[in-house]
Design an enzyme around this catalytic site. Structure first.
Site, PDB file in Angstrom:
ATOM      1  N   CYS A 126      15.541  16.181  34.180  1.00  0.00           N
ATOM      2  CA  CYS A 126      14.747  14.958  34.283  1.00  0.00           C
ATOM      3  C   CYS A 126      14.457  14.500  32.856  1.00  0.00           C
ATOM      4  O   CYS A 126      14.882  15.150  31.902  1.00  0.00           O
ATOM      5  CB  CYS A 126      13.480  15.144  35.116  1.00  0.00           C
ATOM      6  N   CYS A 159      17.145  10.540  35.065  1.00  0.00           N
ATOM      7  CA  CYS A 159      17.543  10.493  33.652  1.00  0.00           C
ATOM      8  C   CYS A 159      18.767   9.614  33.433  1.00  0.00           C
ATOM      9  O   CYS A 159      19.313   9.561  32.340  1.00  0.00           O
ATOM     10  CB  CYS A 159      17.764  11.896  33.089  1.00  0.00           C
ATOM     11  N   CYS A 175      23.149  12.389  31.153  1.00  0.00           N
ATOM     12  CA  CYS A 175      23.810  13.655  31.449  1.00  0.00           C
ATOM     13  C   CYS A 175      25.325  13.505  31.321  1.00  0.00           C
ATOM     14  O   CYS A 175      25.916  12.646  31.967  1.00  0.00           O
ATOM     15  CB  CYS A 175      23.441  14.085  32.863  1.00  0.00           C
TER      16      CYS A 175
END
Length: 133
Positions: A12, A86, A90
């Site tokens: 997160c 997020c 990633c």
């Protein structure tokens, strides 16, 4: 960790609430059957105290957690990558299982608002465990 032990990475933004609660539940419910890594794209200085309180209510202590910065290596060594708000922070690697869990952010919220988030995370972790077996 053995070759047959799956690694789950929870990501997160601040690695202070949602990902720490998910990691706490996975450790408590799956034990050493799963390797657990929490991380954040912009880690906070510490764990959200309301998240700590909410988890303590169900007997899980996440107070000793330290928010960690998301790294390419953490993604590379994970079998399952679970993101929580997020976005595109990633990195994507072929062959990994990715899930995006849309959950409210507990940051700045009181315990009454965090409890349903905690309970939703528990249900998702239970389903994740069932899917790993």
């Amino acid at each position: 960790m053995s070759d047959s032990t799956p690694t789950v990475l929870f990501v997160c933004v601040h690695n202070a609430g949602r990902s720490q609660m998910a990691a706490g539940f996975l450790r408590a419910l799956a034990g050493d059957l799963v390797e657990v890594l929490p991380a954040g794209s912009e880690p906070a200085d510490g764990i959200n105290p309301i998240a700590v309180e909410a988890m303590a209510e169900v007997g899980i202590d996440i107070g000793g957690g330290i928010p960690q910065l998301l790294t390419v290596d953490a993604v590379r060594e994970s079998d399952v990558v679970i993101t929580m708000g997020c976005g595109d922070a990633c990195p994507i690697f072929p062959g990994k299982r990715y899930e995006d869990w849309v959950l409210d952010d507990p940051a700045g919220q009181g315990i009454e608002a965090v409890r349903p988030i905690r309970d939703e995370i528990r249900g998702r972790v239970e389903r994740l465990i069932a899917g790993l077996g």
